[in-house]
Design a protein around this motif. Structure first.
Motif, PDB file in Angstrom:
ATOM      1  N   GLU A   1      44.287  51.105  38.159  1.00 49.57           N
ATOM      2  CA  GLU A   1      45.083  49.948  37.758  1.00 49.57           C
ATOM      3  C   GLU A   1      44.159  48.744  37.665  1.00 49.57           C
ATOM      4  N   ASP A   2      44.194  48.059  36.532  1.00 50.71           N
ATOM      5  CA  ASP A   2      43.252  46.954  36.338  1.00 50.71           C
ATOM      6  C   ASP A   2      43.768  46.062  35.204  1.00 50.71           C
ATOM      7  N   TYR A   3      43.032  44.957  34.976  1.00 51.05           N
ATOM      8  CA  TYR A   3      43.323  44.090  33.833  1.00 51.05           C
ATOM      9  C   TYR A   3      42.914  44.792  32.544  1.00 51.05           C
ATOM     10  N   ARG A   4      43.642  44.503  31.477  1.00 52.13           N
ATOM     11  CA  ARG A   4      43.299  45.076  30.186  1.00 52.13           C
ATOM     12  C   ARG A   4      41.948  44.535  29.722  1.00 52.13           C
ATOM     13  N   PRO A   5      41.169  45.329  29.036  1.00 53.62           N
ATOM     14  CA  PRO A   5      39.806  44.900  28.649  1.00 53.62           C
ATOM     15  C   PRO A   5      39.765  43.585  27.905  1.00 53.62           C
ATOM     16  N   TYR A   6      40.755  43.307  27.064  1.00 57.10           N
ATOM     17  CA  TYR A   6      40.675  42.063  26.291  1.00 57.10           C
ATOM     18  C   TYR A   6      40.859  40.814  27.148  1.00 57.10           C
ATOM     19  N   MET A   7      41.270  40.982  28.400  1.00 58.16           N
ATOM     20  CA  MET A   7      41.367  39.824  29.291  1.00 58.16           C
ATOM     21  C   MET A   7      39.982  39.249  29.611  1.00 58.16           C
ATOM     22  N   ASN A   8      38.951  40.029  29.379  1.00 58.16           N
ATOM     23  CA  ASN A   8      37.580  39.577  29.677  1.00 58.16           C
ATOM     24  C   ASN A   8      36.774  39.284  28.421  1.00 58.16           C
ATOM     25  N   ASN A   9      37.447  39.207  27.278  1.00 60.80           N
ATOM     26  CA  ASN A   9      36.731  38.876  26.036  1.00 60.80           C
ATOM     27  C   ASN A   9      36.359  37.395  26.035  1.00 60.80           C
ATOM     28  N   LYS A  10      35.085  37.122  26.048  1.00 56.47           N
ATOM     29  CA  LYS A  10      34.599  35.740  26.084  1.00 56.47           C
ATOM     30  C   LYS A  10      33.409  35.582  25.147  1.00 56.47           C
ATOM     31  N   ARG A  11      33.130  34.331  24.793  1.00 59.62           N
ATOM     32  CA  ARG A  11      31.971  33.995  23.981  1.00 59.62           C
ATOM     33  C   ARG A  11      31.186  32.897  24.689  1.00 59.62           C
ATOM     34  N   ALA A  12      29.892  33.085  24.757  1.00 60.36           N
ATOM     35  CA  ALA A  12      29.062  32.123  25.472  1.00 60.36           C
ATOM     36  C   ALA A  12      29.026  30.782  24.743  1.00 60.36           C
ATOM     37  N   ILE A  13      29.058  29.705  25.513  1.00 62.12           N
ATOM     38  CA  ILE A  13      28.856  28.372  24.937  1.00 62.12           C
ATOM     39  C   ILE A  13      27.377  28.241  24.555  1.00 62.12           C
ATOM     40  N   PRO A  14      27.055  27.753  23.368  1.00 59.25           N
ATOM     41  CA  PRO A  14      25.646  27.652  22.944  1.00 59.25           C
ATOM     42  C   PRO A  14      24.921  26.529  23.684  1.00 59.25           C
ATOM     43  N   TRP A  15      24.662  26.761  24.968  1.00 62.63           N
ATOM     44  CA  TRP A  15      24.149  25.696  25.819  1.00 62.63           C
ATOM     45  C   TRP A  15      22.764  25.195  25.381  1.00 62.63           C
ATOM     46  N   ILE A  16      21.923  26.086  24.884  1.00 60.89           N
ATOM     47  CA  ILE A  16      20.567  25.648  24.515  1.00 60.89           C
ATOM     48  C   ILE A  16      20.627  24.580  23.425  1.00 60.89           C
ATOM     49  N   SER A  17      21.402  24.829  22.371  1.00 67.16           N
ATOM     50  CA  SER A  17      21.487  23.832  21.298  1.00 67.16           C
ATOM     51  C   SER A  17      22.184  22.563  21.782  1.00 67.16           C
ATOM     52  N   VAL A  18      23.184  22.724  22.659  1.00 66.51           N
ATOM     53  CA  VAL A  18      23.892  21.547  23.189  1.00 66.51           C
ATOM     54  C   VAL A  18      22.945  20.682  24.002  1.00 66.51           C
TER      55      VAL A  18
ATOM     56  N   ASP B   1      49.029  42.073  30.260  1.00 65.31           N
ATOM     57  CA  ASP B   1      47.729  41.725  30.844  1.00 65.31           C
ATOM     58  C   ASP B   1      47.091  42.846  31.661  1.00 65.31           C
ATOM     59  N   ARG B   2      47.839  43.881  32.031  1.00 64.34           N
ATOM     60  CA  ARG B   2      47.302  44.922  32.903  1.00 64.34           C
ATOM     61  C   ARG B   2      47.620  46.308  32.345  1.00 64.34           C
ATOM     62  N   PHE B   3      46.946  47.319  32.926  1.00 63.95           N
ATOM     63  CA  PHE B   3      47.243  48.699  32.567  1.00 63.95           C
ATOM     64  C   PHE B   3      47.224  49.566  33.821  1.00 63.95           C
ATOM     65  N   LYS B   4      47.949  50.690  33.752  1.00 66.71           N
ATOM     66  CA  LYS B   4      47.938  51.705  34.797  1.00 66.71           C
ATOM     67  C   LYS B   4      47.664  53.057  34.143  1.00 66.71           C
ATOM     68  N   ALA B   5      46.733  53.796  34.717  1.00 69.17           N
ATOM     69  CA  ALA B   5      46.502  55.170  34.297  1.00 69.17           C
ATOM     70  C   ALA B   5      47.140  56.067  35.350  1.00 69.17           C
ATOM     71  N   VAL B   6      48.112  56.881  34.927  1.00 68.51           N
ATOM     72  CA  VAL B   6      48.921  57.658  35.861  1.00 68.51           C
ATOM     73  C   VAL B   6      48.803  59.135  35.519  1.00 68.51           C
ATOM     74  N   SER B   7      48.654  59.970  36.543  1.00 66.97           N
ATOM     75  CA  SER B   7      48.576  61.413  36.345  1.00 66.97           C
ATOM     76  C   SER B   7      49.956  61.977  36.023  1.00 66.97           C
ATOM     77  N   PRO B   8      50.033  63.216  35.521  1.00 72.59           N
ATOM     78  CA  PRO B   8      51.338  63.809  35.213  1.00 72.59           C
ATOM     79  C   PRO B   8      52.273  63.903  36.409  1.00 72.59           C
ATOM     80  N   ASN B   9      51.729  63.948  37.625  1.00 68.97           N
ATOM     81  CA  ASN B   9      52.591  64.010  38.809  1.00 68.97           C
ATOM     82  C   ASN B   9      52.892  62.630  39.408  1.00 68.97           C
ATOM     83  N   GLY B  10      52.540  61.548  38.682  1.00 70.86           N
ATOM     84  CA  GLY B  10      52.909  60.200  39.104  1.00 70.86           C
ATOM     85  C   GLY B  10      51.876  59.466  39.935  1.00 70.86           C
ATOM     86  N   GLU B  11      50.696  60.047  40.159  1.00 68.23           N
ATOM     87  CA  GLU B  11      49.655  59.375  40.954  1.00 68.23           C
ATOM     88  C   GLU B  11      48.945  58.327  40.103  1.00 68.23           C
TER      89      GLU B  11
END
Length: 473
Positions: free
Chosen positions: A365-382, A351-361
């Motif tokens: 650090e954040d959630y992986r992009p696919y954790m925010n993949n969403k599709r809107a509910i078609p509220w207008i037609s509903v 669920d997460r990723f870390k980007a680390v420099s060659p010296n360990g810094e």
């Protein structure tokens, strides 16, 4: 032992012809004692099954050693007790026999049991205990008012028809192995054999359709840690793991037919675990025994869990462009100061990723992009459908996804008033999304209708118990 026809001949010569034993011996060319035995003794059938004798069988010592051997079979060989250690433990319990007696019993026990601890009779079963099947199924949930695709990893046990499932955001290697970690813990043990299809996280792709399936290095290391065997199905042969194929559909139609509201994957995992646990309180479709009872029996054959879960992560080197951007899960992510280095290291979990420099810094650090993949509910037609039939709002599958303020605003008993408010809502949806309408609800409603109700909305909002749009189901 002579054949029955020979025995019958001896009886005939003795009883009907009146020959002596010596004459019978000479006539048939057999031993005198053999002739005597079958001529004068009654041939009564006797059982060849003899109960085993000795202190290991007639006392409780054999049962104790059998229980120890079954326990040890769940462990790796290097962790199992030796015959000397078992003998020593027996002596501490008061055993008076010899070491050789214990060795003879253990050898006899091992000859009557499989290496995996099951009786040899189970080999004839199509699905022996502790054999599992695993597969993914894509389902749907609602998070923050939007649809989310859930990749549910299902593990079924054909012997008992018990099943376990875990929702995940993707079907990559990190999610697959993390999902198995969770499923093993839910089951309370590790299956002895797992049957899979050509899952990309577990099986290498080959150009030849007839080539034998090759497991990925990461999956081989994972299976060696837990000690289970793997059987890969033939391509396009879903029938070879039909139990889990059916179980994926069962989970989808019974627990995801109406998309559940989820706050996070952990809560949805626990909800699904409870639902499947309760689902085992029904009869097996063939054996007419409660699935729960069959699962209790089958769970005794599982391998023991290690003390620690297998650590699931992937680490590899990546490069960034001059804008400090790197591609993660097919998305460009800005990583501060990343361009200062010729390359950086990316550590990925499910669920997460870390980007680390060659010296360990740690640069980011954040959630992986696919954790925010969403599709809107078609509220207008509903909502347009609701306008035609305002009575259906209270029973619609979509009403549970409405944010709290909007739901309270629409759920009035006067159907004419409800219809008017639905028209107001659909007008707002033309230029605003549902989330923004909820956040700026009172201002937008006041602008549209001049606040004819004379309500102190701020006071109303402060008294509202929840504004999150629903609870996890």
């Amino acid at each position: 032992m002579l054949a029955m026809s020979d025995i019958n001949c001896i009886k005939h010569l003795r009883n009907n012809k009146g020959l002596s034993i010596t004459k019978i011996q000479e006539t048939l060319g057999i031993n005198w004692r053999t002739a005597k035995k079958y001529a004068d003794e009654d041939q009564i059938p006797q059982s060849k099954i003899k109960s085993k004798e000795g202190m290991m069988y007639q006392e409780h010592w054999g049962e104790i050693v059998s229980d120890w051997l079954i326990e040890d079979l769940k462990l790796k060989k290097k962790l199992r007790r030796t015959k000397k250690e078992l003998f020593k433990e027996l002596k501490e319990l008061g055993f008076k026999g010899s070491y050789r007696t214990v060795c003879y019993f253990i050898t006899d026990w091992e000859n009557s049991h499989n290496e995996d601890g099951t009786d040899r009779g189970f080999d004839r079963l199509e699905h022996p205990p502790s054999e599992a099947q695993v597969d993914f199924g894509i389902m749907e949930a609602v998070k923050d008012g939007e649809f989310v695709d859930i990749h549910t990893l299902v593990m079924s046990f054909p012997y008992s028809n018990a099943a376990f499932a875990v929702p995940l955001p993707s079907e990559n290697q990190e999610c697959f192995l993390q999902g198995l970690n969770i499923l093993f813990n839910q089951a309370g043990g590790v299956p002895r054999k797992i049957r899979i299809d050509n899952l990309t996280p577990a099986v290498k792709k080959t150009r030849s359709k007839t080539a034998e399936a090759q497991l990925t290095d990461a999956f081989i290391q994972f299976k060696n840690y837990y000690g289970f065997d793997v059987q890969v199905c033939n391509p396009r042969s879903g029938n070879e793991k039909g139990n889990v194929e059916n179980k994926v559909g069962y989970v989808r139609y019974n627990f995801f037919s109406v998309s559940p509201v989820m706050n996070n994957f952990e809560e949805l995992t626990e909800t699904l675990r409870v639902q499947l646990s309760n689902d085992r309180k029904r009869l097996h479709y063939e054996k007419e025994i409660m699935i729960e009872e069959l699962w209790k029996q089958e769970s005794n054959y599982l391998l023991a869990l290690p003390q620690k879960n297998y650590p699931v992560f992937k680490e590899h080197e990546i490069t960034v462009n001059k804008y400090n951007e790197a591609q993660i899960d097919k998305a460009l992510i800005h990583i501060p100061r990343a361009a200062n280095y010729s390359s950086i290291y990316l550590i990925l979990t499910w669920d997460r990723f870390k980007a680390v420099s060659p010296n360990g810094e740690i640069l980011l650090e954040d959630y992986r992009p696919y954790m925010n993949n969403k599709r809107a509910i078609p509220w207008i037609s509903v909502v347009k459908d609701w306008i035609r039939k305002p009575r259906i709002v209270a029973y619609s599958r979509y009403q549970r996804y409405l944010p709290g303020r909007i739901k309270d605003y629409l759920m009035v008993d006067d159907l004419s008033l409800r219809k008017d408010r639905l028209k107001e809502l659909v007008n707002l949806l033309v230029t605003h999304d549902m989330k923004r309408i909820n956040e700026e609800f009172y201002d937008l409603i006041s602008e549209q209708n001049g606040d004819p109700y004379g309500v102190n909305w701020n006071l109303y909002d402060s008294l509202a118990p929840s504004d999150d749009g629903g609870e996890l189901i």
